[in-house]
Write a protein that holds these residues in place. Sequence first.
Motif, PDB file in Angstrom:
ATOM      1  N   MET A  41       0.829  -1.213   0.000  1.00 40.23           N
ATOM      2  CA  MET A  41       0.000   0.000   0.000  1.00 40.23           C
ATOM      3  C   MET A  41       0.861   1.260   0.000  1.00 40.23           C
ATOM      4  SD  MET A  41      -2.982  -1.269  -0.174  1.00 40.23           S
ATOM      5  CE  MET A  41      -3.935   0.240   0.011  1.00 40.23           C
ATOM      6  N   GLY A  42       2.204   1.082  -0.102  1.00 39.10           N
ATOM      7  CA  GLY A  42       3.088   2.239  -0.228  1.00 39.10           C
ATOM      8  C   GLY A  42       3.560   2.818   1.091  1.00 39.10           C
ATOM      9  N   HIS A  43       3.494   1.986   2.181  1.00 35.35           N
ATOM     10  CA  HIS A  43       3.916   2.495   3.495  1.00 35.35           C
ATOM     11  C   HIS A  43       5.093   1.683   4.021  1.00 35.35           C
ATOM     12  CE1 HIS A  43       0.298   4.957   3.694  1.00 35.35           C
ATOM     13  NE2 HIS A  43      -0.338   3.911   3.206  1.00 35.35           N
ATOM     14  N   ASP A  44       5.984   2.361   4.747  1.00 31.83           N
ATOM     15  CA  ASP A  44       7.090   1.697   5.426  1.00 31.83           C
ATOM     16  C   ASP A  44       6.564   1.199   6.782  1.00 31.83           C
ATOM     17  OD1 ASP A  44       9.265   0.983   6.931  1.00 31.83           O
ATOM     18  OD2 ASP A  44      10.357   2.880   6.663  1.00 31.83           O
ATOM     19  N   PRO A  45       6.490  -0.149   6.976  1.00 32.64           N
ATOM     20  CA  PRO A  45       5.908  -0.667   8.216  1.00 32.64           C
ATOM     21  C   PRO A  45       6.685  -0.244   9.465  1.00 32.64           C
ATOM     22  CG  PRO A  45       6.883  -2.446   6.910  1.00 32.64           C
ATOM     23  CD  PRO A  45       6.921  -1.217   6.069  1.00 32.64           C
ATOM     24  N   ASN A  46       7.953   0.106   9.295  1.00 32.13           N
ATOM     25  CA  ASN A  46       8.725   0.555  10.466  1.00 32.13           C
ATOM     26  C   ASN A  46       8.391   1.994  10.837  1.00 32.13           C
ATOM     27  OD1 ASN A  46      10.273  -1.901  10.729  1.00 32.13           O
ATOM     28  ND2 ASN A  46      11.240  -1.297   8.815  1.00 32.13           N
ATOM     29  N   ALA A  47       8.083   2.791   9.794  1.00 28.28           N
ATOM     30  CA  ALA A  47       7.783   4.208  10.043  1.00 28.28           C
ATOM     31  C   ALA A  47       6.312   4.424  10.366  1.00 28.28           C
ATOM     32  CB  ALA A  47       8.169   5.040   8.816  1.00 28.28           C
ATOM     33  N   SER A  48       5.459   3.469   9.980  1.00 31.92           N
ATOM     34  CA  SER A  48       4.015   3.690  10.142  1.00 31.92           C
ATOM     35  C   SER A  48       3.394   2.447  10.788  1.00 31.92           C
ATOM     36  CB  SER A  48       3.428   4.049   8.775  1.00 31.92           C
ATOM     37  OG  SER A  48       2.440   3.232   8.322  1.00 31.92           O
ATOM     38  N   PRO A  49       3.307   2.436  12.137  1.00 32.66           N
ATOM     39  CA  PRO A  49       2.819   1.252  12.846  1.00 32.66           C
ATOM     40  C   PRO A  49       1.329   1.012  12.602  1.00 32.66           C
ATOM     41  CG  PRO A  49       3.108   3.077  14.373  1.00 32.66           C
ATOM     42  CD  PRO A  49       3.636   3.536  13.045  1.00 32.66           C
ATOM     43  N   PRO A  50       0.826  -0.189  12.954  1.00 31.86           N
ATOM     44  CA  PRO A  50      -0.607  -0.464  12.820  1.00 31.86           C
ATOM     45  C   PRO A  50      -1.447   0.555  13.592  1.00 31.86           C
ATOM     46  CG  PRO A  50       0.607  -2.477  13.294  1.00 31.86           C
ATOM     47  CD  PRO A  50       1.568  -1.350  13.458  1.00 31.86           C
ATOM     48  N   PHE A  51      -2.727   0.619  13.277  1.00 33.24           N
ATOM     49  CA  PHE A  51      -3.649   1.602  13.887  1.00 33.24           C
ATOM     50  C   PHE A  51      -5.046   1.013  13.787  1.00 33.24           C
ATOM     51  CE2 PHE A  51      -5.404   2.720   9.840  1.00 33.24           C
ATOM     52  CZ  PHE A  51      -4.379   2.379   8.971  1.00 33.24           C
ATOM     53  N   PHE A  52      -6.033   1.732  14.312  1.00 30.62           N
ATOM     54  CA  PHE A  52      -7.398   1.194  14.371  1.00 30.62           C
ATOM     55  C   PHE A  52      -8.394   2.055  13.606  1.00 30.62           C
ATOM     56  CE2 PHE A  52      -5.296  -0.098  18.360  1.00 30.62           C
ATOM     57  CZ  PHE A  52      -5.372  -1.471  18.208  1.00 30.62           C
ATOM     58  N   PHE A  53      -9.415   1.384  13.088  1.00 32.59           N
ATOM     59  CA  PHE A  53     -10.627   2.062  12.605  1.00 32.59           C
ATOM     60  C   PHE A  53     -11.801   1.134  12.934  1.00 32.59           C
ATOM     61  CE2 PHE A  53     -11.181  -0.465   8.707  1.00 32.59           C
ATOM     62  CZ  PHE A  53      -9.904  -0.958   8.497  1.00 32.59           C
ATOM     63  N   ALA A  54     -13.002   1.487  12.520  1.00 32.08           N
ATOM     64  CA  ALA A  54     -14.162   0.689  12.925  1.00 32.08           C
ATOM     65  C   ALA A  54     -15.145   0.524  11.780  1.00 32.08           C
ATOM     66  CB  ALA A  54     -14.864   1.343  14.116  1.00 32.08           C
ATOM     67  N   GLN A  55     -15.958  -0.505  11.913  1.00 28.94           N
ATOM     68  CA  GLN A  55     -17.089  -0.698  11.001  1.00 28.94           C
ATOM     69  C   GLN A  55     -18.343  -0.864  11.856  1.00 28.94           C
ATOM     70  OE1 GLN A  55     -16.862  -3.266   7.669  1.00 28.94           O
ATOM     71  NE2 GLN A  55     -14.650  -3.477   7.757  1.00 28.94           N
ATOM     72  N   PRO A  56     -19.517  -0.500  11.325  1.00 31.26           N
ATOM     73  CA  PRO A  56     -20.745  -0.730  12.102  1.00 31.26           C
ATOM     74  C   PRO A  56     -21.042  -2.227  12.178  1.00 31.26           C
ATOM     75  CG  PRO A  56     -21.284   0.065   9.913  1.00 31.26           C
ATOM     76  CD  PRO A  56     -19.782   0.114  10.018  1.00 31.26           C
ATOM     77  N   ALA A  57     -21.629  -2.661  13.303  1.00 28.18           N
ATOM     78  CA  ALA A  57     -21.927  -4.089  13.467  1.00 28.18           C
ATOM     79  C   ALA A  57     -22.827  -4.601  12.351  1.00 28.18           C
ATOM     80  CB  ALA A  57     -22.583  -4.323  14.830  1.00 28.18           C
ATOM     81  N   ASP A  58     -23.757  -3.760  11.876  1.00 26.87           N
ATOM     82  CA  ASP A  58     -24.691  -4.264  10.857  1.00 26.87           C
ATOM     83  C   ASP A  58     -24.077  -4.333   9.462  1.00 26.87           C
ATOM     84  OD1 ASP A  58     -24.759  -1.607  10.122  1.00 26.87           O
ATOM     85  OD2 ASP A  58     -26.910  -1.334  10.477  1.00 26.87           O
ATOM     86  N   ALA A  59     -22.750  -4.101   9.348  1.00 25.87           N
ATOM     87  CA  ALA A  59     -22.056  -4.367   8.089  1.00 25.87           C
ATOM     88  C   ALA A  59     -21.736  -5.851   7.919  1.00 25.87           C
ATOM     89  CB  ALA A  59     -20.755  -3.562   8.010  1.00 25.87           C
ATOM     90  N   LEU A  60     -21.945  -6.641   8.978  1.00 25.26           N
ATOM     91  CA  LEU A  60     -21.643  -8.077   8.907  1.00 25.26           C
ATOM     92  C   LEU A  60     -22.585  -8.796   7.947  1.00 25.26           C
ATOM     93  CD1 LEU A  60     -21.108  -9.327  12.566  1.00 25.26           C
ATOM     94  CD2 LEU A  60     -19.397  -9.242  10.756  1.00 25.26           C
ATOM     95  N   VAL A  61     -22.039  -9.737   7.184  1.00 27.85           N
ATOM     96  CA  VAL A  61     -22.852 -10.682   6.416  1.00 27.85           C
ATOM     97  C   VAL A  61     -22.262 -12.067   6.616  1.00 27.85           C
ATOM     98  CG1 VAL A  61     -23.808  -9.143   4.679  1.00 27.85           C
ATOM     99  CG2 VAL A  61     -21.569 -10.154   4.307  1.00 27.85           C
TER     100      VAL A  61
END
Length: 229
Positions: A41-61
């Motif tokens: 995705m064009g990112h250096d994993p050492n310079a840019s650590p993991p992070f969080f986002f969210a999805q609504p529960a009703d997006a599940l199928v």
Amino acid sequence: MEFIFTPPPPVSLAIQGRSERFPVRRIYCVGRNYAEHAREMGHDPNASPPFFFAQPADALVESGSRLPYPPLTKDLHHEVELVVALKAGGADIPPEDAEGKIYGYGVGVDLTRRDLQGAAKKEGKPWEAGKAFERSAPCGSLAPAEAIGHPAEGRIRLSVNGETRQDGNLNQMIWPVPHIIAKLSQLFELAPGDLILTGTPAGVGPLAPGDKVTAEVEGVGALSFEIAS
Ligand code: MN
């Protein structure tokens, strides 16, 4: 209690070998938790650590679904992920206590409108339009940890029309599951019913109408769905 209209039904997932279902509260997602995917995705994993986002529960199928190709995108991507399902929560959970909060594990796909996500990134805008749309989170049935343990390694794979697109291993995660739970619980108070999508290995790519998708995590389970033509 009376409501002014019928409340939406509770969101839940099937559990392998049980008739009871797992009630879902929130869906948290980890971004860039596999180094090769961060690089693609064009990112250096050492310079840019993991992070969080969210999805609504009703997006599940659930597995076996046939999904419409979502609107306003020309670049719908698949991301296969190990799903962690919590039976207990809390804030500031130490990594050594994290496994005790886990009910079980599943196989999920974090469907992404990559073109909308890319535009949002470029403009410093939120990711919801790229990540949190209707039916963006296909997920298979959950395997209880009491049956399968806590998988720290094992192949994680996704195929489209029988052709392998993603083939990684859980041991490639930058933040392993206990570390994810510890970090996430510093930001948000976790609770029973929360799901965590733990990031995707390399090989993400586009889906087209008519595509048949199968995904599996070794020792956990499988998931299949189809994009309607
Ligand atoms: Mn993802």
